[in-house]
Design a protein around this motif. Structure first.
Motif, short mmCIF file in Angstrom:
data_model
loop_
_atom_site.label_atom_id
_atom_site.label_comp_id
_atom_site.label_asym_id
_atom_site.label_seq_id
_atom_site.Cartn_x
_atom_site.Cartn_y
_atom_site.Cartn_z
N VAL A 50 -12.35 24.88 62.12
CA VAL A 50 -12.70 24.02 61.00
C VAL A 50 -11.41 23.57 60.33
CG1 VAL A 50 -14.95 25.08 60.58
CG2 VAL A 50 -12.95 25.94 59.38
N GLY A 51 -11.53 22.61 59.44
CA GLY A 51 -10.35 22.16 58.72
C GLY A 51 -10.65 20.95 57.88
N GLY A 52 -9.59 20.26 57.52
CA GLY A 52 -9.73 19.08 56.69
C GLY A 52 -8.67 18.05 57.01
N ILE A 53 -9.02 16.80 56.76
CA ILE A 53 -8.07 15.70 56.86
C ILE A 53 -8.01 15.11 55.46
CG2 ILE A 53 -7.53 13.50 57.93
CD1 ILE A 53 -9.29 14.45 60.32
N TYR A 54 -6.81 15.16 54.87
CA TYR A 54 -6.60 14.77 53.48
C TYR A 54 -5.69 13.55 53.42
CZ TYR A 54 -7.68 19.79 52.69
OH TYR A 54 -8.23 21.04 52.66
N LEU A 55 -6.00 12.63 52.54
CA LEU A 55 -5.11 11.51 52.26
C LEU A 55 -4.56 11.71 50.85
CD1 LEU A 55 -3.84 8.83 53.14
CD2 LEU A 55 -5.84 7.68 52.14
N TRP A 56 -3.24 11.86 50.78
CA TRP A 56 -2.55 12.16 49.53
C TRP A 56 -1.66 11.00 49.10
CZ3 TRP A 56 -3.52 16.51 46.83
CH2 TRP A 56 -4.10 17.60 47.50
N ASN A 57 -1.41 10.93 47.81
CA ASN A 57 -0.46 9.97 47.26
C ASN A 57 0.96 10.31 47.69
OD1 ASN A 57 0.30 7.77 45.41
ND2 ASN A 57 1.23 9.42 44.23
N ARG A 59 3.75 13.69 49.36
CA ARG A 59 3.89 15.01 49.99
C ARG A 59 3.98 16.10 48.93
NH1 ARG A 59 6.46 17.08 55.43
NH2 ARG A 59 6.35 19.30 55.00
N ALA A 60 4.67 15.82 47.83
CA ALA A 60 4.80 16.83 46.77
C ALA A 60 3.43 17.22 46.23
CB ALA A 60 5.70 16.30 45.66
N GLU A 61 2.54 16.25 46.04
CA GLU A 61 1.20 16.56 45.54
C GLU A 61 0.40 17.34 46.59
OE1 GLU A 61 0.44 12.90 42.46
OE2 GLU A 61 0.60 12.44 44.60
N ALA A 62 0.58 17.00 47.85
CA ALA A 62 -0.09 17.75 48.92
C ALA A 62 0.41 19.19 48.96
CB ALA A 62 0.15 17.08 50.27
N GLU A 63 1.72 19.37 48.92
CA GLU A 63 2.29 20.71 48.98
C GLU A 63 1.87 21.56 47.79
OE1 GLU A 63 6.45 19.87 49.57
OE2 GLU A 63 6.21 19.92 51.76
N ALA A 64 1.63 20.93 46.65
CA ALA A 64 1.17 21.66 45.47
C ALA A 64 -0.21 22.28 45.72
CB ALA A 64 1.14 20.75 44.25
N MET A 65 -1.03 21.62 46.53
CA MET A 65 -2.36 22.14 46.85
C MET A 65 -2.28 23.34 47.78
SD MET A 65 -5.66 22.34 46.97
CE MET A 65 -6.31 20.94 46.13
N TYR A 66 -1.42 23.27 48.78
CA TYR A 66 -1.37 24.29 49.83
C TYR A 66 -0.45 25.44 49.42
CZ TYR A 66 -3.33 20.17 52.02
OH TYR A 66 -4.09 19.06 52.28
N SER A 67 -0.74 25.99 48.29
CA SER A 67 0.03 27.09 47.71
C SER A 67 -0.38 28.41 48.36
CB SER A 67 -0.25 27.17 46.21
OG SER A 67 -1.63 27.49 46.01
#
Length: 103
Positions: A50-57, A59-67
């Protein structure tokens, strides 16, 4: 824009209905997240990944999620460590809004 693809190998395969229930239980977590335009939950045909495909504004905002706390959440929810891969997305075609987006 950035596309992030996350995947998790499951300890045992799940059905589409099981995946749907799990995904609906976590979907509210992603509403209103800064910088996240869209998330698509994914399930492999054999039910083992399973997983997800995310569209982010950005990379910094994406990396903030994957803490680390997100990784712990994934381990507890799915029983495996997540993998995250990033891609630049300079152009996105949106057929719902009839737009071509470019950063």
């Amino acid at each position: 824009m950035i596309t992030a693809i996350t995947t998790f190998q499951l300890p045992k395969p799940i059905t589409r209905d099981e995946a749907r229930r799990i995904f609906l239980s976590t979907a509210p977590t992603y509403q209103g997240v800064t910088g996240l335009f869209r998330k698509c939950y994914v399930l492999s045909q054999d039910g083992s990944t399973v997983g997800g495909i995310y569209l982010w504004n950005s990379r910094a905002e994406a990396e903030a999620m994957y803490s680390e706390s997100w990784k712990v959440f994934v381990r507890e929810k799915y029983g495996s460590d997540p993998s995250v891969t990033y891609f630049d997305s300079p152009v996105v075609v949106d057929n719902i809004t009839h737009e071509v987006l470019s950063d």
